[in-house]
Write a protein that holds these residues in place. Structure first.
Motif, PDB file in Angstrom:
ATOM      1  N   PHE A 108       9.922 -10.661  36.413  1.00  0.00           N
ATOM      2  CA  PHE A 108      11.314 -10.427  36.028  1.00  0.00           C
ATOM      3  C   PHE A 108      11.825  -9.094  36.578  1.00  0.00           C
ATOM      4  N   CYS A 109      10.939  -8.138  36.649  1.00  0.00           N
ATOM      5  CA  CYS A 109      11.322  -6.839  37.195  1.00  0.00           C
ATOM      6  C   CYS A 109      11.709  -6.966  38.663  1.00  0.00           C
ATOM      7  N   MET A 114      12.990  12.958  40.647  1.00  0.00           N
ATOM      8  CA  MET A 114      13.160  11.643  40.044  1.00  0.00           C
ATOM      9  C   MET A 114      12.705  10.632  41.087  1.00  0.00           C
ATOM     10  N   GLN A 115      11.832   9.713  40.691  1.00  0.00           N
ATOM     11  CA  GLN A 115      11.335   8.686  41.595  1.00  0.00           C
ATOM     12  C   GLN A 115      11.624   7.321  40.975  1.00  0.00           C
ATOM     13  N   PHE A 116      12.286   6.459  41.748  1.00  0.00           N
ATOM     14  CA  PHE A 116      12.621   5.114  41.301  1.00  0.00           C
ATOM     15  C   PHE A 116      11.782   4.094  42.061  1.00  0.00           C
ATOM     16  N   SER A 117      11.168   3.187  41.317  1.00  0.00           N
ATOM     17  CA  SER A 117      10.520   2.011  41.886  1.00  0.00           C
ATOM     18  C   SER A 117      11.314   0.812  41.379  1.00  0.00           C
ATOM     19  N   PRO A 118      10.954  -0.412  41.760  1.00  0.00           N
ATOM     20  CA  PRO A 118      11.725  -1.558  41.267  1.00  0.00           C
ATOM     21  C   PRO A 118      11.797  -1.642  39.739  1.00  0.00           C
ATOM     22  N   CYS A 119      10.778  -1.164  39.054  1.00  0.00           N
ATOM     23  CA  CYS A 119      10.733  -1.329  37.594  1.00  0.00           C
ATOM     24  C   CYS A 119      10.699  -0.029  36.813  1.00  0.00           C
ATOM     25  N   ASN A 120      10.346   1.063  37.439  1.00  0.00           N
ATOM     26  CA  ASN A 120      10.127   2.296  36.702  1.00  0.00           C
ATOM     27  C   ASN A 120      10.870   3.478  37.291  1.00  0.00           C
ATOM     28  N   LEU A 121      11.053   4.456  36.435  1.00  0.00           N
ATOM     29  CA  LEU A 121      11.622   5.747  36.812  1.00  0.00           C
ATOM     30  C   LEU A 121      10.620   6.802  36.380  1.00  0.00           C
ATOM     31  N   TRP A 122      10.263   7.682  37.296  1.00  0.00           N
ATOM     32  CA  TRP A 122       9.433   8.831  36.965  1.00  0.00           C
ATOM     33  C   TRP A 122      10.322  10.055  37.024  1.00  0.00           C
ATOM     34  N   ASN A 176      11.034   3.086  31.733  1.00  0.00           N
ATOM     35  CA  ASN A 176      11.751   1.895  32.184  1.00  0.00           C
ATOM     36  C   ASN A 176      13.229   2.247  32.217  1.00  0.00           C
ATOM     37  N   PHE A 177      13.963   1.652  33.148  1.00  0.00           N
ATOM     38  CA  PHE A 177      15.401   1.923  33.206  1.00  0.00           C
ATOM     39  C   PHE A 177      16.158   0.620  33.377  1.00  0.00           C
ATOM     40  N   LYS A 178      17.447   0.663  33.056  1.00  0.00           N
ATOM     41  CA  LYS A 178      18.333  -0.486  33.237  1.00  0.00           C
ATOM     42  C   LYS A 178      19.582  -0.011  33.953  1.00  0.00           C
ATOM     43  N   PHE A 179      20.113  -0.886  34.798  1.00  0.00           N
ATOM     44  CA  PHE A 179      21.377  -0.598  35.457  1.00  0.00           C
ATOM     45  C   PHE A 179      22.333  -1.729  35.167  1.00  0.00           C
ATOM     46  N   ASP A 180      23.530  -1.395  34.711  1.00  0.00           N
ATOM     47  CA  ASP A 180      24.576  -2.384  34.438  1.00  0.00           C
ATOM     48  C   ASP A 180      25.542  -2.365  35.616  1.00  0.00           C
ATOM     49  N   ASP A 181      25.543  -3.451  36.389  1.00  0.00           N
ATOM     50  CA  ASP A 181      26.411  -3.544  37.570  1.00  0.00           C
ATOM     51  C   ASP A 181      27.887  -3.452  37.206  1.00  0.00           C
TER      52      ASP A 181
END
Length: 127
Positions: free
Chosen positions: A8-9, A60-68, A79-84
């Motif tokens: 799902f990620c 800040m590092q973004f992967s498809p599913c995570n934020l460091w 974990n992060f979410k983006f609302d289009d």
């Protein structure tokens, strides 16, 4: 990560995530309320000493599913979410929900603005 969660990620890896994917140097812009008071967001990396405050840039590092979020003293895996529809990025940080409006300023520069108009300035790290 469980296989179903990973599936799902990866499906939700939209154009925003592709733009944000990678390593960023983040710097916080303090907001002066008056001559002796300023505000900044909870994500900022700062240190208090001798009645003085030092604000540090951080990664800040973004992967498809995570934020460091990588501060000088500690790394946070979130974990992060983006609302289009509203162009908002949200995640939980230090037991508090952080929500930012995202302003794209080219592929190598992004501005995050929280509900109190505090700003995090992101510049893509070129390795």
């Amino acid at each position: 990560m469980k296989p179903l969660t990973l599936f799902f990620c990866l499906i939700s890896f939209n154009a925003f995530n592709q733009t944000l994917y990678g390593d960023w140097t983040a710097s916080c812009k303090d907001q002066r309320l008056d001559s002796s008071t300023m505000t900044f967001c909870n994500v900022c990396d700062y240190y208090l000493h001798d009645n003085m405050m030092d604000m540090h840039s951080f990664e800040m590092q973004f992967s498809p599913c995570n934020l460091w979020i990588i501060h000088k003293e500690k790394t946070y895996n979130l974990n992060f979410k983006f609302d289009d529809a509203s162009s908002t990025l949200s995640f939980d940080f230090k037991k508090r929900n952080e929500t930012f409006t995202v302003k794209f300023d080219g592929s190598d520069h992004i501005i995050l603005i929280d509900d109190y108009n505090n700003i995090i300035d992101l510049n893509r790290r070129l390795n």
